[in-house]
Design a protein around this motif. Sequence first.
Motif, PDB file in Angstrom:
ATOM      1  N   ALA A  15       0.816  -1.251   0.044  1.00  0.00           N
ATOM      2  CA  ALA A  15       0.006   0.187   0.069  1.00  0.00           C
ATOM      3  C   ALA A  15       0.918   1.319  -0.006  1.00  0.00           C
ATOM      4  CB  ALA A  15      -0.907   0.008   1.307  1.00  0.00           C
ATOM      5  N   LYS A  18       0.587   4.174  -2.449  1.00  0.00           N
ATOM      6  CA  LYS A  18      -0.811   5.090  -2.435  1.00  0.00           C
ATOM      7  C   LYS A  18       0.012   6.401  -1.614  1.00  0.00           C
ATOM      8  CE  LYS A  18      -4.632   1.921  -2.432  1.00  0.00           C
ATOM      9  NZ  LYS A  18      -5.772   1.474  -1.625  1.00  0.00           N
ATOM     10  N   GLU A  21      -0.043   9.814  -3.005  1.00  0.00           N
ATOM     11  CA  GLU A  21      -1.309  10.614  -3.013  1.00  0.00           C
ATOM     12  C   GLU A  21      -1.922  11.073  -1.722  1.00  0.00           C
ATOM     13  OE1 GLU A  21      -4.242   7.739  -4.796  1.00  0.00           O
ATOM     14  OE2 GLU A  21      -5.754   8.913  -3.890  1.00  0.00           O
ATOM     15  N   LEU A  22      -1.223  10.642  -0.629  1.00  0.00           N
ATOM     16  CA  LEU A  22      -1.625  10.895   0.690  1.00  0.00           C
ATOM     17  C   LEU A  22      -0.877  12.323   0.906  1.00  0.00           C
ATOM     18  CD1 LEU A  22      -2.866  10.741   3.527  1.00  0.00           C
ATOM     19  CD2 LEU A  22      -0.750   9.282   4.207  1.00  0.00           C
ATOM     20  N   GLY A 148      -8.768   2.781   9.343  1.00  0.00           N
ATOM     21  CA  GLY A 148      -8.697   1.272   8.784  1.00  0.00           C
ATOM     22  C   GLY A 148      -8.246   0.363   9.574  1.00  0.00           C
ATOM     23  N   ARG A 163      -7.076  -4.186   4.136  1.00  0.00           N
ATOM     24  CA  ARG A 163      -6.619  -2.999   3.075  1.00  0.00           C
ATOM     25  C   ARG A 163      -6.439  -1.588   3.778  1.00  0.00           C
ATOM     26  NH1 ARG A 163      -8.572  -3.031  -2.419  1.00  0.00           N
ATOM     27  NH2 ARG A 163      -8.878  -0.801  -2.382  1.00  0.00           N
ATOM     28  N   ALA A 165      -6.651   2.237   4.547  1.00  0.00           N
ATOM     29  CA  ALA A 165      -7.624   3.277   4.328  1.00  0.00           C
ATOM     30  C   ALA A 165      -7.134   3.815   3.289  1.00  0.00           C
ATOM     31  CB  ALA A 165      -7.877   4.110   5.791  1.00  0.00           C
ATOM     32  N   GLU A 166      -8.145   4.420   2.533  1.00  0.00           N
ATOM     33  CA  GLU A 166      -7.821   5.400   1.353  1.00  0.00           C
ATOM     34  C   GLU A 166      -7.254   6.402   1.722  1.00  0.00           C
ATOM     35  OE1 GLU A 166      -7.914   4.442  -1.697  1.00  0.00           O
ATOM     36  OE2 GLU A 166      -8.843   2.623  -1.246  1.00  0.00           O
ATOM     37  N   PRO A 167      -6.347   7.228   0.972  1.00  0.00           N
ATOM     38  CA  PRO A 167      -5.618   8.512   1.267  1.00  0.00           C
ATOM     39  C   PRO A 167      -6.541   9.589   1.892  1.00  0.00           C
ATOM     40  CG  PRO A 167      -4.493   7.395  -0.468  1.00  0.00           C
ATOM     41  CD  PRO A 167      -5.752   6.709  -0.368  1.00  0.00           C
ATOM     42  N   GLU A 169      -9.472   9.396   3.412  1.00  0.00           N
ATOM     43  CA  GLU A 169      -9.822   8.996   4.791  1.00  0.00           C
ATOM     44  C   GLU A 169      -8.716   9.181   5.819  1.00  0.00           C
ATOM     45  OE1 GLU A 169     -11.668   4.836   6.131  1.00  0.00           O
ATOM     46  OE2 GLU A 169     -11.324   4.951   3.971  1.00  0.00           O
TER      47      GLU A 169
END
Length: 402
Positions: A15, A18, A21-22, A148, A163, A165-167, A169
Amino acid sequence: MKQRRILVAVGGGIAAYKIPELVRAFRRVGHEVRCVLTESAAHFVSPLSLQTVSGQPVRSQLFDAVEEGSIDHIALADWAELVVVAPATANLMARLAHGLADDLVSTLALATRAPLLLAPAMNVHMWEHPATQANLSLLRERGAQQVGPGTGDLACGYEGEGRMAEPAEIAARSEILLGRRDLAGVRVLVTAGGTREPVDAVRFLGNRSSGKMGFEVAREVVVRGGEAVLVSASSALPTPEGTRRVDVVTALEMREAVLEELPDCQVVVMAAAVADFRPASPSATKLRKEDLPEEAGLRLDLVRTPDILAEICREKTGRVVVGFAAESHDVLASAQRKLARKGCDLIVANDISESSSGFDVDRNTVSFVWPDSPVEELPPLSKQEVAAQLLDRVSKLLDHRR
Ligand code: CTP
C-alpha cells in the motif's frame, strides 16, 4: 485552514504506493510534509517520488551522516505535529508496540511528542493474528489512533480486512487529530454497557453488552474537542481520558443519571443495553433453595423499566439524539420501527448474529438508519471507527441545526 507539520512514516507494504497521493492531499490544503521510510518501504515506493511530492528531502537511515546533517532525528521528531504511520505493517506495529528504536522510523515514534496515527495494512490472517491485535491494543492504550483497515481484495490475493484506508480517509482523520475540533463547545452524553437488575442480594438479570462501543464514542468526542459525560453500566473498562464518568447499575439509576445530565448536553448517544424488564421485588437477602419446597421452580415477577431513549426524545429541543439497536434478525426493518417509535434522529443498527459484530468484540458492522434518507450500510470497522463515522454524522446534524 492553518498549516501544520506532518511527518509521514512509510512502512514496507504494497500500500506504500498510495502514499504520494496522501502527501499530495496534505499539501493541497497547505500542510508541510516530510517523509521517512523504513528500509523495506523503498521496495514499494521510491524515495524520489516522495521527495518530489513533499518538496522535502526524504530520510530512511538513522546513522547516515548526510541525512542527519540536513535535519537530525530528534529535531525531526520535535518538528512533527502529527506522525502518520502508513502503511502500518504487522512488523512495524510490533516494533512500535515494544518500543524498539532500531531504525529511523521506530526511533522517531519514540522520540516524538506528537500524536501517532496508524493506518494498518496487511494480509487478513496477519491482521487477525492475536499477536497483531495485542500489539495494536497496546499502542491504542498508549493513545495511538487508528484509521482502517478496510475490507476488500487484498494484494496478496485474499479477500478480507487488511486494506489500508484510502488516502482521503487518512487525510480526514489527520485533520481531526490536528485539531479540526468539530465538537468544540459541544457536550455529549453517552451511555454505555449493560444494566444489571437485581434478583436478590447476589444475583442479577443482565445482558452481554461490554460497553466498548459507548466508551469508544466518548473517547472520540474528546479527540474532537467535545466534552463527554459517560453514564456507564460497565465497570470493567478504564475511563477514556478526559471524560467524566458516572457509574450506574440498574436501568432506573441510568434514567436518573441521564435526566440529571441531559439539560446541559447538546447530543445524546444511547449506546447502553438497557434492560427492558426488572424483577418487581428483588430480595434484599440471598434466595436459598432450602427456603423453597423440594423440587419447586422459581418464578420471577418482572415489570417494565422506563424507555429512557423514548422519554428524552419527547422533549428534544434541538438536541441530537442517537439510539442503538442490536438485533439478531430482521435487523433493518426492526431498527426502522424503533426509530419511528422512539423518535430519535438516527439509529445505529447492528446484526449480533454475525461473528464480526456485536458483543465484546472490538469490531462492529453497523448500518445508520435515518428517518428520511436511505439506510447507510457500513463495512466491518473497528469500534473506534464506527464511533468516528457516527460523530461525523452527528457533527453535520449539529451544523444544520445551528
Ligand atoms: N433503551 C432505553 N431504555 C430502555 C431500553 C432501551 O433507552 N428501557 C435504548 C437503548 O439504549 C438503545 C435503544 O433504546 O439506544 C434501543 O434499545 P433496544 O433494547 O434495542 O430496544 P427496545 O426498545 O428495548 O426493543 P427490544 O429490546 O424489544 O428490541
